[in-house]
Design a protein around this motif. Sequence first.
Motif, short mmCIF file in Angstrom:
data_model
loop_
_atom_site.label_atom_id
_atom_site.label_comp_id
_atom_site.label_asym_id
_atom_site.label_seq_id
_atom_site.Cartn_x
_atom_site.Cartn_y
_atom_site.Cartn_z
N PRO A 1 0.83 -1.21 0.00
CA PRO A 1 0.00 0.00 0.00
C PRO A 1 0.86 1.26 0.00
CG PRO A 1 -0.71 -1.55 1.69
CD PRO A 1 0.60 -2.04 1.19
N VAL A 2 0.46 2.23 -0.80
CA VAL A 2 1.17 3.50 -0.89
C VAL A 2 0.34 4.56 -0.17
CG1 VAL A 2 2.02 5.32 -2.42
CG2 VAL A 2 2.31 2.90 -3.05
N LEU A 3 0.95 5.20 0.81
CA LEU A 3 0.34 6.32 1.52
C LEU A 3 1.09 7.58 1.11
CD1 LEU A 3 -0.52 6.58 5.31
CD2 LEU A 3 0.91 8.31 4.23
N ILE A 4 0.37 8.58 0.67
CA ILE A 4 0.99 9.86 0.31
C ILE A 4 0.46 10.92 1.25
CG2 ILE A 4 1.20 11.65 -1.45
CD1 ILE A 4 1.17 9.47 -3.56
N GLY A 5 1.39 11.70 1.82
CA GLY A 5 1.02 12.76 2.73
C GLY A 5 1.10 14.12 2.05
N GLY A 6 0.16 14.99 2.39
CA GLY A 6 0.16 16.35 1.87
C GLY A 6 -1.17 16.72 1.27
N ALA A 7 -1.34 18.00 0.98
CA ALA A 7 -2.64 18.48 0.50
C ALA A 7 -2.55 19.52 -0.59
CB ALA A 7 -3.45 19.03 1.68
N GLY A 8 -1.36 19.75 -1.16
CA GLY A 8 -1.22 20.72 -2.24
C GLY A 8 -2.06 20.33 -3.44
N GLU A 9 -2.81 21.27 -3.97
CA GLU A 9 -3.83 20.95 -4.96
C GLU A 9 -3.30 20.77 -6.37
OE1 GLU A 9 -6.83 23.95 -4.45
OE2 GLU A 9 -7.10 23.45 -2.31
N LYS A 10 -2.20 21.44 -6.72
CA LYS A 10 -1.71 21.39 -8.10
C LYS A 10 -0.82 20.18 -8.37
CE LYS A 10 -1.90 26.38 -8.92
NZ LYS A 10 -1.12 27.60 -9.28
N LYS A 11 -0.11 19.72 -7.36
CA LYS A 11 0.82 18.61 -7.57
C LYS A 11 0.55 17.43 -6.65
CE LYS A 11 4.61 21.36 -9.53
NZ LYS A 11 6.06 21.65 -9.49
N THR A 12 0.49 17.67 -5.34
CA THR A 12 0.37 16.56 -4.40
C THR A 12 -0.91 15.76 -4.62
OG1 THR A 12 1.65 17.76 -2.74
CG2 THR A 12 0.36 15.89 -1.98
N LEU A 13 -2.03 16.44 -4.75
CA LEU A 13 -3.28 15.70 -4.88
C LEU A 13 -3.37 14.96 -6.21
CD1 LEU A 13 -5.91 18.03 -3.16
CD2 LEU A 13 -4.50 16.19 -2.20
N ARG A 14 -2.66 15.44 -7.22
CA ARG A 14 -2.59 14.65 -8.46
C ARG A 14 -1.81 13.37 -8.25
NH1 ARG A 14 -1.38 16.98 -14.58
NH2 ARG A 14 -2.44 15.22 -15.64
#
Length: 264
Positions: free
Chosen positions: A163-176
């Motif tokens: 499972p891959v967990l990604i942390g962060g909430a930036g809308e232009k890059k992180t959420l993509r």
Amino acid sequence: MPQTDIPVRLGVQVQPQHHSGYFGIRDAARRLEEMGVDILFNWDHFFPLSGDPDGTHFESWTNLAAWAEQTERVELGALVNCNSYRNPDLQADMARTIDHISAKGGEGRFIFGTGSGWFERDYDEYGYEFGTAGSRLDDLAEALPRIEARWAKLNPRPTRDIPVLIGGAGEKKTLRLVARHADIWHSFVGSDDLQRKLDIIARWADTDGVDVSELVLSNQIRQDDDHTEALYDAGVRLFTIPIGGPEPDFAAVERALVWRDSKN
């Protein structure tokens, strides 16, 4: 979206700072597994993030490998790994190895939690290029496909789809990146803004033609119970509570376990 027809799980982030020795972390991991937590996390830094900036601190990945051998049931990972500190293919190999160490005859228990990095002191003192927030996110975007490709090439392969967990909430890059790669999205976004962020993830998923219907939302247990309840109502199903040295707050974990069980 998000996936809500699953039990609430409780993670504990054992912060690897201000312990008098590694035995404090080891004993905390044993006690937490016996208490019934679902996941053990640490963090991927080289110096304390609070308290004495030059206090005791231990490295993340070697700690995770020790937990993988020590424990029998809990999942484990970093909240979160810093992509900048290790070659992507090496990260994949390390993750695969910890996955196998943790398997104990069944499936592995490793969660690959990752992010782009932010703590400048780590970079400066260990000789990594700090760059910019944007360049570090670009590096993460380049690394994730390499990590996934390496998992497919390794012999032996991981025991499961890690499972891959990604942390962060930036809308232009992180959420993509969350839409493209994550099984779990970890953030500190409040319940009042969570749906808007989820709509952005859904738009990125539509743009890239990916399915995010199984995405699990992860957030932090808050001191304000009403806030935690609101996060639950918004779809969060993985909650993490942080504890650190020199005296971990196991009473807070016990209260969080009672709350988890009340939801399940």
